[in-house]
Design a protein around this motif. Structure first.
Motif, PDB file in Angstrom:
ATOM      1  N   LEU A  18       0.994 -10.631  -0.432  1.00 44.35           N
ATOM      2  CA  LEU A  18       0.911  -9.568  -1.436  1.00 44.35           C
ATOM      3  C   LEU A  18       2.122  -9.593  -2.357  1.00 44.35           C
ATOM      4  N   PRO A  19       1.998  -9.090  -3.577  1.00 46.13           N
ATOM      5  CA  PRO A  19       3.136  -9.062  -4.500  1.00 46.13           C
ATOM      6  C   PRO A  19       4.176  -8.005  -4.134  1.00 46.13           C
ATOM      7  N   VAL A  20       3.812  -7.051  -3.292  1.00 51.52           N
ATOM      8  CA  VAL A  20       4.751  -6.006  -2.845  1.00 51.52           C
ATOM      9  C   VAL A  20       4.695  -5.912  -1.335  1.00 51.52           C
ATOM     10  N   GLY A  21       5.735  -5.322  -0.758  1.00 54.06           N
ATOM     11  CA  GLY A  21       5.783  -5.155   0.683  1.00 54.06           C
ATOM     12  C   GLY A  21       5.134  -3.861   1.125  1.00 54.06           C
TER      13      GLY A  21
ATOM     14  N   PHE B 262       1.002  -4.886   8.070  1.00 55.48           N
ATOM     15  CA  PHE B 262       1.955  -5.653   7.276  1.00 55.48           C
ATOM     16  C   PHE B 262       2.886  -6.419   8.188  1.00 55.48           C
ATOM     17  N   GLY B 263       3.319  -7.592   7.738  1.00 59.69           N
ATOM     18  CA  GLY B 263       4.244  -8.408   8.500  1.00 59.69           C
ATOM     19  C   GLY B 263       5.033  -9.310   7.572  1.00 59.69           C
ATOM     20  N   GLY B 264       5.805 -10.205   8.175  1.00 55.52           N
ATOM     21  CA  GLY B 264       6.649 -11.095   7.396  1.00 55.52           C
ATOM     22  C   GLY B 264       8.009 -10.460   7.157  1.00 55.52           C
ATOM     23  N   ALA B 265       8.947 -11.264   6.715  1.00 53.87           N
ATOM     24  CA  ALA B 265      10.319 -10.797   6.512  1.00 53.87           C
ATOM     25  C   ALA B 265      10.411  -9.637   5.532  1.00 53.87           C
ATOM     26  N   ASP B 266       9.624  -9.661   4.480  1.00 55.65           N
ATOM     27  CA  ASP B 266       9.647  -8.602   3.471  1.00 55.65           C
ATOM     28  C   ASP B 266       8.445  -7.662   3.572  1.00 55.65           C
TER      29      ASP B 266
ATOM     30  N   MET C 291       0.826  -1.179   0.000  1.00 49.53           N
ATOM     31  CA  MET C 291       0.000   0.000   0.000  1.00 49.53           C
ATOM     32  C   MET C 291       0.872   1.245   0.000  1.00 49.53           C
ATOM     33  N   ARG C 292       1.961   1.206  -0.686  1.00 54.08           N
ATOM     34  CA  ARG C 292       2.879   2.334  -0.741  1.00 54.08           C
ATOM     35  C   ARG C 292       2.246   3.537  -1.414  1.00 54.08           C
ATOM     36  N   GLU C 293       2.530   4.700  -0.825  1.00 57.02           N
ATOM     37  CA  GLU C 293       2.017   5.965  -1.345  1.00 57.02           C
ATOM     38  C   GLU C 293       0.495   5.953  -1.468  1.00 57.02           C
TER      39      GLU C 293
END
Length: 95
Positions: A77-80, A41-45, A1-3
């Motif tokens: 998700l495909p992006v972090g 958001f979570g997880g390594a990436d 959910m960037r920007e």
């Protein structure tokens, strides 16, 4: 959910993603529970989206229709997501 802005939709069966400059709805991720309470958001990436839901305020009929209400859902998700910032270093991830 960037920007973009992400919102949990209480009574809306989803989390949503919006463009801040236009107010345009970009994406809606539905879950099998009407009362969505939060997302993170979570997880390594930071590419896992955790979505929390509630059972409170639902009728017996709604609980029968949405038996997973109150559950935690995880979506890859495909992006972090955005980097996490701590206002108080004493509660950071390394303390």
């Amino acid at each position: 959910m960037r920007e973009c802005y992400g919102f949990a939709l209480w009574g809306g069966i989803a989390v949503s993603r919006w463009k801040p400059d236009t107010g345009e709805l970009i994406q809606k991720i539905r879950v099998p529970a009407p009362h969505v309470t939060s997302c993170a958001f979570g997880g390594a990436d930071l590419n896992k989206l955790y979505i929390t839901t509630a059972r409170e305020g639902l009728t017996e009929a709604q609980l029968a229709e949405y038996p997973l209400s109150g559950s935690l859902f995880t979506i890859d998700l495909p992006v972090g997501g955005p980097e996490v910032f701590f206002f108080n270093e004493s509660i950071g991830p390394n303390n």
